[in-house]
Design an enzyme around this catalytic site. Structure first.
Site, PDB file in Angstrom:
ATOM      1  N   ASN A 405      -1.833   0.991 -50.670  1.00 44.01           N
ATOM      2  CA  ASN A 405      -0.848   0.638 -51.676  1.00 44.01           C
ATOM      3  C   ASN A 405      -1.513   0.276 -53.001  1.00 44.01           C
ATOM      4  O   ASN A 405      -1.536   1.087 -53.934  1.00 44.01           O
ATOM      5  CB  ASN A 405       0.045  -0.497 -51.175  1.00 44.01           C
ATOM      6  CG  ASN A 405       1.232  -0.755 -52.081  1.00 44.01           C
ATOM      7  OD1 ASN A 405       1.344  -0.186 -53.154  1.00 44.01           O
ATOM      8  ND2 ASN A 405       2.127  -1.618 -51.654  1.00 44.01           N
ATOM      9  N   ASP A 406      -2.094  -0.912 -53.057  1.00 45.18           N
ATOM     10  CA  ASP A 406      -2.663  -1.372 -54.327  1.00 45.18           C
ATOM     11  C   ASP A 406      -3.692  -0.398 -54.912  1.00 45.18           C
ATOM     12  O   ASP A 406      -3.798  -0.262 -56.124  1.00 45.18           O
ATOM     13  CB  ASP A 406      -3.316  -2.745 -54.139  1.00 45.18           C
ATOM     14  CG  ASP A 406      -2.278  -3.817 -53.848  1.00 45.18           C
ATOM     15  OD1 ASP A 406      -1.124  -3.654 -54.269  1.00 45.18           O
ATOM     16  OD2 ASP A 406      -2.631  -4.816 -53.198  1.00 45.18           O
ATOM     17  N   VAL A 407      -4.442   0.279 -54.042  1.00 47.38           N
ATOM     18  CA  VAL A 407      -5.515   1.153 -54.536  1.00 47.38           C
ATOM     19  C   VAL A 407      -4.978   2.427 -55.168  1.00 47.38           C
ATOM     20  O   VAL A 407      -5.740   3.253 -55.652  1.00 47.38           O
ATOM     21  CB  VAL A 407      -6.518   1.516 -53.420  1.00 47.38           C
ATOM     22  CG1 VAL A 407      -7.203   0.269 -52.892  1.00 47.38           C
ATOM     23  CG2 VAL A 407      -5.864   2.294 -52.301  1.00 47.38           C
ATOM     24  N   THR A 408      -3.624   2.620 -55.136  1.00 47.17           N
ATOM     25  CA  THR A 408      -3.045   3.796 -55.779  1.00 47.17           C
ATOM     26  C   THR A 408      -2.165   3.390 -56.949  1.00 47.17           C
ATOM     27  O   THR A 408      -1.542   4.236 -57.573  1.00 47.17           O
ATOM     28  CB  THR A 408      -2.143   4.561 -54.787  1.00 47.17           C
ATOM     29  OG1 THR A 408      -1.060   3.702 -54.413  1.00 47.17           O
ATOM     30  CG2 THR A 408      -2.904   4.971 -53.555  1.00 47.17           C
ATOM     31  N   ALA A 447      -1.940  -7.602 -53.257  1.00 47.01           N
ATOM     32  CA  ALA A 447      -2.041  -8.269 -54.550  1.00 47.01           C
ATOM     33  C   ALA A 447      -0.703  -8.885 -54.942  1.00 47.01           C
ATOM     34  O   ALA A 447      -0.598  -9.600 -55.921  1.00 47.01           O
ATOM     35  CB  ALA A 447      -2.500  -7.278 -55.612  1.00 47.01           C
TER      36      ALA A 447
END
Lengths: 478, 103
Positions: A405-408, A447
């Site tokens: 999720n956050d890494v995209t 996050a």
């Protein structure tokens, strides 16, 4: 010289040096998967040399007990290593770290109680007392530091283990005044180690130990689940420094070389992980990330998004030239890696190029995703790191995001107010279509921020458990 | 060995560690952690000295427990690393290649 007691024959020093070199070669082997297996064997040879040398030079009165201890420990280790699921690797590594820490504490305590055996003390016989062995002041510092680092490694790893294993909430637990308490405890430990050179009373030694156990717990408790890759690398580093400090105490080059290697290895991994999250090491250690911004996401759920089915996804991917799969922790949780590889095989049989893109902090430890994909028999030359594949998304038909999720999140590139602003992310939104596998729309990443990607025109949400969704896609492709 | 020789070994080993670890491919970072875990159990040397020595019974038993703990790590760490490394395969290699032994 006063330290004559630790004088060892030349061949012994040489043997320990060779063991140290073997350990260097073991790590060197990991520069490529082909050489890595030989490297691992070299490491085992080094360990055998170190153990046998130690057994040979000390008159062993208690060989049966020692062998018994090794058989029990070794048996537990081998069975665990064989049975453990690859998705549980982070927990296992945390557990192993805790054992190194505890072993260092026990060795330190044994050396404190019997300094003569380690050649770090001198027998003084004042008239009043029967006999008393005084430990050299320098050895006391080394011993104190070794025990302190070992104890921190132990208790910190236990907390990391409980969080990773789900026995304890992954959410940060914030105590009031924690920075003051933590700093105060650290200063107290250092002061006591310094005072230990003046007074070698048991009270001092065991207070150092107790405070260090406490600070290990306190340091890791406020750190959230997503920061675990940093924590686990940091504890890796600590376990190395503990071994090195013990090596100083025992004047053993194998331990010092290994400690330095492991210490720098863990430090570099922590640095890589921090860089991949665009966070400073201090801010990770201070903890609390992901504990605050939970108010804003309720409003975001109402935004319109496109929802797709497994059938749509299968159709889209079968029509593509290239598909890039972006796995994350969610894939590990639902054990979707085998189904995913099946899906990739079917796509390849239809002439689709399939690649995998791995963000450095995807998962709960460095390299976590790579191991899971390797377990599912994904060839490692189809798996790419962020910087090697990021430019390819623009020429890709489908980016298949599963459990990440956050890494995209494109907000990391554009939204200065976002907590993840500046973090390097995978440019999945540049692909013609993004298929985003996610359990439900409500949840946010670690996050605590909403992902802009969900509401884009070229994004199709596949709302389901990751494994079930992939299995359905496989059915539709077949 | 005097303190300065030991310190020299330590400092140089830190530099060796720095360069060796940067050359590790990111795909193998998990095996890196498990193998560093295994080798840091070289602390077993200290545990063996403690359990071999006469003089203090407490010290001996602490040593024996430490030997057992470190052995869990040594055997477990190397075995799990070996298991992971065996899974990393290249593209399209024939399956039955007698891959049990590694060169």
């Amino acid at each position: 010289m006063a330290e004559g007691a630790v004088q060892q024959p030349a061949w012994v020093l040489l043997a320990y040096l060779i063991a140290g070199v073997c350990f260097i070669l073991a790590l060197r082997g990991l520069s490529s998967p082909e050489s890595s297996r030989r490297g691992n064997w070299t490491g085992m040879i080094g360990m055998t040399i170190a153990v046998v040398t130690t057994l040979v030079i000390h008159q062993i009165a208690s060989l049966p007990e020692i062998i018994g201890a090794m058989v029990i420990g070794g048996g537990i280790g081998l069975v665990t290593a064989r049975k453990i699921q690859m998705t549980a690797m982070p927990q296992l590594v945390a557990a192993f770290h805790s054992l190194v820490g505890l072993a260092a504490v026990l060795v330190g305590a044994a050396a404190y109680l019997n300094p003569e055996a380690f050649g770090i003390g001198i027998r003084i016989t004042p008239l009043a007392t029967p006999s008393f062995v005084s430990i050299f002041p320098q050895s006391r510092i080394e011993m104190g530091l070794g025990v302190a680092i070992g104890a921190i490694t132990f208790s910190g790893s236990v907390i990391a283990f409980l969080k990773l294993n789900g026995n304890m909430s992954g959410k940060p637990i914030l105590l009031p005044l924690r920075h003051v308490i933590n700093l105060g405890t650290l200063v107290a430990i250092l002061a006591l180690v310094a005072y230990f050179t003046q007074d070698e009373a048991p009270a001092i030694f065991f207070t150092i130990m107790g405070l260090s156990f406490a600070i290990g717990f306190l340091l890791i408790i406020p750190i959230g689940g997503a920061d675990m890759p940093v924590v686990i690398s940091m504890l890796n580093s600590y376990s190395g420094w503990a071994a090195a400090a013990m090596g100083f105490t025992l004047h053993n080059s194998a331990m010092i070389i290994t400690g330095a290697l492991v210490g720098s290895s863990g430090a570099i991994l922590s640095y890589i992980m921090c860089r991949a999250m665009n966070r400073s090491f201090i801010s990770v250690i201070a903890g609390g990330f992901g504990a605050v911004a939970s108010g804003g996401d309720a409003a975001a759920i109402d935004r319109p998004y496109k929802r797709g089915s497994a059938e749509d996804a299968a159709f889209l991917m079968a029509q593509s030239d290239q598909v890039i799969i972006v796995p994350g922790y969610g894939m590990a949780v639902s054990q979707a890696q085998h189904a995913l590889r099946e899906m990739a095989d079917l796509l390849k049989s239809k002439g689709v190029r399939v690649k995998y893109a791995i963000h450095p902090v995807a998962g709960r430890m460095p390299g976590h995703m790579n191991v899971l994909l390797a377990e599912a028999n994904v060839p490692y030359d189809e798996v790419f790191e962020l910087e090697d594949i990021n430019s390819e998304f623009a020429q890709t038909d489908v980016a298949f995001v599963i459990g990440a999720n956050d890494v995209t999140n494109p907000a990391a590139k554009s939204d200065k107010s976002s907590p993840i602003y500046g973090m390097p992310v995978l440019d999945v939104e540049k692909a013609r279509t993004v298929l985003f596998v996610k359990r439900s729309m409500g949840g946010v990443g670690y996050a605590g921020v909403d992902n802009e990607l969900f509401y884009r025109d070229n994004t199709m949400m596949l709302l389901s458990d990751a494994k079930k969704m992939v299995e359905e896609i496989v059915k539709n492709l077949g | 060995m005097d303190f300065i020789s030991i310190l020299s070994i330590f400092v140089l080993a830190c530099f060796v560690g720095y360069y060796v670890v940067w050359s590790v491919t990111p795909a193998l970072h998990t095996p890196l952690m498990s193998v560093t875990n295994a080798i840091s159990s070289v602390i077993v040397v200290g545990a063996l000295i403690a359990s071999a020595a006469a003089g203090s019974m407490t010290s001996k038993w602490l040593g024996l427990v430490a030997v057992a703990l470190a052995s869990v790590n040594i055997f477990g760490g190397f075995a799990v690393t070996q298991r992971m490394l065996a899974m990393y395969k290249k593209k399209e290699r024939p399956v039955a290649q007698g891959d049990k032994t590694h060169g």
